[in-house]
Design a protein around this motif. Structure first.
Motif, mmCIF file in Angstrom:
data_model
loop_
_atom_site.group_PDB
_atom_site.id
_atom_site.type_symbol
_atom_site.label_atom_id
_atom_site.label_comp_id
_atom_site.label_asym_id
_atom_site.label_seq_id
_atom_site.Cartn_x
_atom_site.Cartn_y
_atom_site.Cartn_z
ATOM 1 N N ASP A 113 68.718 56.522 20.203
ATOM 2 C CA ASP A 113 68.900 57.946 19.616
ATOM 3 C C ASP A 113 67.942 59.153 20.786
ATOM 4 N N SER A 114 67.153 58.284 21.633
ATOM 5 C CA SER A 114 65.980 58.832 21.444
ATOM 6 C C SER A 114 67.168 60.377 22.871
ATOM 7 N N LYS A 115 65.488 61.008 22.237
ATOM 8 C CA LYS A 115 66.579 62.427 23.354
ATOM 9 C C LYS A 115 64.947 62.260 24.858
ATOM 10 N N ILE A 116 64.272 61.991 24.696
ATOM 11 C CA ILE A 116 63.173 61.751 25.263
ATOM 12 C C ILE A 116 63.525 61.897 26.907
ATOM 13 N N PRO A 117 64.311 60.576 27.339
ATOM 14 C CA PRO A 117 64.273 60.124 28.752
ATOM 15 C C PRO A 117 65.135 61.852 29.095
ATOM 16 N N GLY A 118 66.104 62.010 28.704
ATOM 17 C CA GLY A 118 66.792 62.865 29.155
ATOM 18 C C GLY A 118 66.011 64.374 28.991
ATOM 19 N N LYS A 119 65.116 65.164 28.133
ATOM 20 C CA LYS A 119 63.637 65.876 28.487
ATOM 21 C C LYS A 119 63.348 65.259 29.613
ATOM 22 N N PHE A 120 63.008 64.402 29.616
ATOM 23 C CA PHE A 120 61.840 63.922 30.776
ATOM 24 C C PHE A 120 63.346 63.845 32.101
ATOM 25 N N ILE A 121 64.376 63.858 32.334
ATOM 26 C CA ILE A 121 64.934 64.284 33.569
ATOM 27 C C ILE A 121 64.976 65.648 33.759
ATOM 28 N N THR A 122 65.231 66.326 32.814
ATOM 29 C CA THR A 122 65.349 67.616 33.358
ATOM 30 C C THR A 122 63.830 68.384 33.481
ATOM 31 N N LEU A 123 62.933 67.944 32.928
ATOM 32 C CA LEU A 123 61.565 68.395 33.350
ATOM 33 C C LEU A 123 61.269 67.989 34.545
ATOM 34 N N LEU A 124 61.698 66.644 35.139
ATOM 35 C CA LEU A 124 60.810 66.967 36.506
ATOM 36 C C LEU A 124 62.095 67.452 37.178
ATOM 37 N N GLY A 125 63.330 67.516 36.765
ATOM 38 C CA GLY A 125 64.205 68.441 38.233
ATOM 39 C C GLY A 125 63.129 69.906 38.662
ATOM 40 N N LEU A 126 63.384 70.904 36.933
ATOM 41 C CA LEU A 126 61.921 71.922 37.551
ATOM 42 C C LEU A 126 60.789 72.345 37.604
ATOM 43 N N LEU A 127 60.439 70.639 37.630
ATOM 44 C CA LEU A 127 58.782 70.118 38.580
ATOM 45 C C LEU A 127 58.895 70.304 40.026
ATOM 46 N N ALA A 128 60.285 69.826 40.187
ATOM 47 C CA ALA A 128 60.483 69.775 42.124
ATOM 48 C C ALA A 128 60.185 71.130 42.680
ATOM 49 N N ILE A 129 61.008 71.431 41.728
ATOM 50 C CA ILE A 129 61.958 73.185 41.949
ATOM 51 C C ILE A 129 60.516 74.251 42.318
ATOM 52 N N LEU A 130 59.989 74.017 41.399
ATOM 53 C CA LEU A 130 58.307 74.567 40.660
ATOM 54 C C LEU A 130 57.293 74.584 41.947
#
Length: 594
Positions: A113-130
């Motif tokens: 039930d961890s939400k960490i992997p989903g948040k990690f995926i989201t943050l790396l998507g943002l990081l690539a753009i930034l």
């Protein structure tokens, strides 16, 4: 829905207020179901996104379905400010991970039930753009800091590794066409590549990039990816060496037992595990790691940073030579080149190396003085080292070695066979150690290795292997018609007290001590009993020195039978222990030594 309508009005009209007030309004309404599309619409105002974007990262990250809003923040917000918040969020994930982590068999895992992997995926998507938006003289400084935070938050799951691959591809530039979709593919969101880059706002503080930056950034990405590869391989049983052994030596397969190769072919999860490593290796090739000369091998075993994470010094690097690749990651890279060439028919670089000195140097480097700790903590590297040795030996890229080198090499293989946590890798190491032993052209070397194992080794399973290897040497000498020491009674005379040790004192032990002795030494004792049957009842009786049969019966066979009977009568053994004791006594009684 009055509540939603009220929130929509607040989010739209609140944008007219000062920014502090508006952020307070958002905190009150942003979690309202259905409000995110409205917020995303409001954030299309680039000036607003520039002013409040970085304050929204953590607020939105905790809200389900906020990816579109976060992507807008990454495309329109001030990239230098937003990236700071993204790195802070990654740092928070690293802390949260350590609070949630579940360890199974000492390998990282993710709570269901961890939400960490989903948040990690989201943050790396943002990081690539930034990172692609920031236009500064030294973009490597932003890149280095970001990669450190990514690695700290990273855990070696397939999904988290796939999104790391996406990030590095975005930052390095796509150099190869996308691979066809397969059942083994791992698909994760990649807004940088799948989104509309034309919506990106320009960097408001843009500067001309320094010319040396391209090489520096490539080296950073190389180092980061080798660290990811090492960590992923150490966390998953890749079984490179067992699978290579099945390809190279099919005659050693046990009939009726499913092979590792078939298991990986039939299991979708295992196929995906292979696919993720393949993506990392392809990425490293795109980043410039596509050849394997002797100098490349030497750089690994002469490095002073064998098992040290090179990312720790990223932020102090001003020149490409300041940046170090992960030696363990490079070992995994070479192993995969060899493995996938043989198993998948891939077109990979050919490692220019030999058993001596290169592979021995690698074993010495990575197993070091604390071999048990190194193998236990880095099982993937140990498997990779073994796979490299199998590949090099199979290609007959061996050169001469003196007895000391040969014994050192064989010793390190046996350390893997004893300490590796995976039984299939242990078995592969044992088999390879036997192959290496028999391949030594110096018969005296072979004899001294066997003698050393029988006399000095503290591991019963390894001593049992030594007995097996001794039998194979004797059999091979007869089959090949050679007249070396293994074809003469001298070898049995020399090794008889190590191969058939005195059991008289063992038979006198009390039941508890005797049971402990049996459980520690059963593998060796059973193999010795089989060797005795081979020696005393078969075609090799001519190798038995005069008077030895009676001596073996007195000091070994009879005391061991008495000890076994004592355990059986005490009723302290059952199941497999009882069955093995029965096999032992039956085999010893069948020798007919008296």
């Amino acid at each position: 829905m009055p509540e939603l309508e009220e929130s929509i009005t607040a989010v739209r009209e609140g944008a007219k207020e000062d920014r502090f007030t508006y952020l307070t309004i958002l905190q009150c309404h942003v979690a309202t179901p259905g409000i995110l599309p409205t917020l995303n619409e409001v954030l299309q105002n680039a000036e607003l996104a520039q002013e409040i974007g970085w304050d929204l990262v953590q607020m939105l990250l905790d809200i389900e379905g906020s990816d579109a809003c976060l992507e807008t923040v990454a495309r329109l917000g001030n990239p230098r400010e937003v990236i700071i918040k993204v790195m802070e969020a990654l740092e928070g994930l690293a802390v949260a991970w350590h609070d949630e982590v579940i360890i199974e068999d000492e390998r990282p895992g993710v709570p269901p039930d961890s939400k960490i992997p989903g948040k990690f995926i989201t943050l790396l998507g943002l990081l690539a753009i930034l990172l692609r938006r920031i236009k500064t003289r030294y973009p490597s400084r932003f890149l280095a800091s970001s990669l450190v935070k990514v690695f700290e938050a990273y855990q070696p799951t397939m999904e988290m590794t796939a999104v790391v691959v996406n990030l590095v591809r975005s930052l390095s530039g796509e150099k190869r066409p996308p691979l066809p979709t397969r059942s083994s593919s791992i698909d994760v969101a990649n807004p940088d590549q799948d989104g509309d880059a034309s919506k990106n706002a320009p960097d408001p503080e843009a500067e001309q990039e320094d010319p040396k930056e391209e090489v520096l950034q490539q080296k950073l990405l190389q180092s980061f990816t080798t660290c990811i590869l090492q960590r992923y391989v150490n966390a998953h049983a890749m079984h490179w060496s067992p699978r290579l052994l099945e390809v190279y030596h099919p005659e050693k397969l046990v009939p009726g037992r499913k092979t590792s190769t078939i298991a990986y072919r039939e299991d979708d999860t295992l196929q995906k595990r292979d696919a993720v490593v393949g993506q990392l290796v392809a990425l490293l090739r795109d980043l410039g790691l596509g050849s394997c000369p002797k100098s490349f091998i030497k750089s690994i075993y002469t490095s002073s940073r064998a098992n040290i994470d090179p990312l720790g010094s990223f932020e102090d690097c001003n020149f490409p030579d300041d940046i170090h690749l992960s030696p363990g990651g490079l070992v995994c890279l070479i192993a995969y080149w060899i493995f996938s060439t043989e198993v998948f028919g891939s077109d990979n670089p050919h490692p220019d190396m030999h058993i001596f000195p290169e592979h021995l140097a690698l074993l010495e480097k990575f197993l070091g003085e604390e071999a048990q700790a190194e193998i236990s903590s880095s099982p993937g590297i140990a498997d990779a080292l073994l796979a490299i040795g199998l590949g090099v030996e199979h290609r007959e890229q061996t050169v001469g070695a003196d007895g000391t080198q040969f014994m050192a090499y064989h010793h390190r293989l046996t350390l893997i066979s004893v300490f590796h946590p995976d039984i299939q890798v242990r078995n592969a190491a044992t088999t390879f150690a036997g192959i290496i032993l028999h391949s030594d052209s110096d018969v005296q070397n072979r004899l001294e290795i066997l003698e050393d194992l029988l006399e000095n080794c503290m591991f019963a399973a390894l001593k049992a292997c030594a007995v097996t290897w001794l039998k194979e040497e004797i059999t091979a000498a007869r089959k090949e018609g050679v007249t070396n020491i293994f074809a003469k009674p001298d070898v049995i005379e020399r090794l008889q007290y190590a191969a058939f040790p005195d059991m008289i004192s063992v038979a006198a032990l009390d039941t508890e001590a005797l049971l402990e002795f049996w459980r520690q030494n059963s593998a060796f004792l059973l193999q010795v009993a089989n060797f005795a049957f081979f020696l005393f009842t078969g075609d090799f009786k001519n190798l038995v020195p005069a008077g030895m049969a009676a001596a073996v019966e007195h000091r070994f066979s009879e005391p061991l039978i008495l000890a076994a009977e004592k355990l059986e009568k005490a009723g302290v053994v059952d199941g497999e222990d009882s069955m093995q004791l029965s096999i032992l006594t039956d085999r010893l009684r069948s020798l007919g030594l008296h």
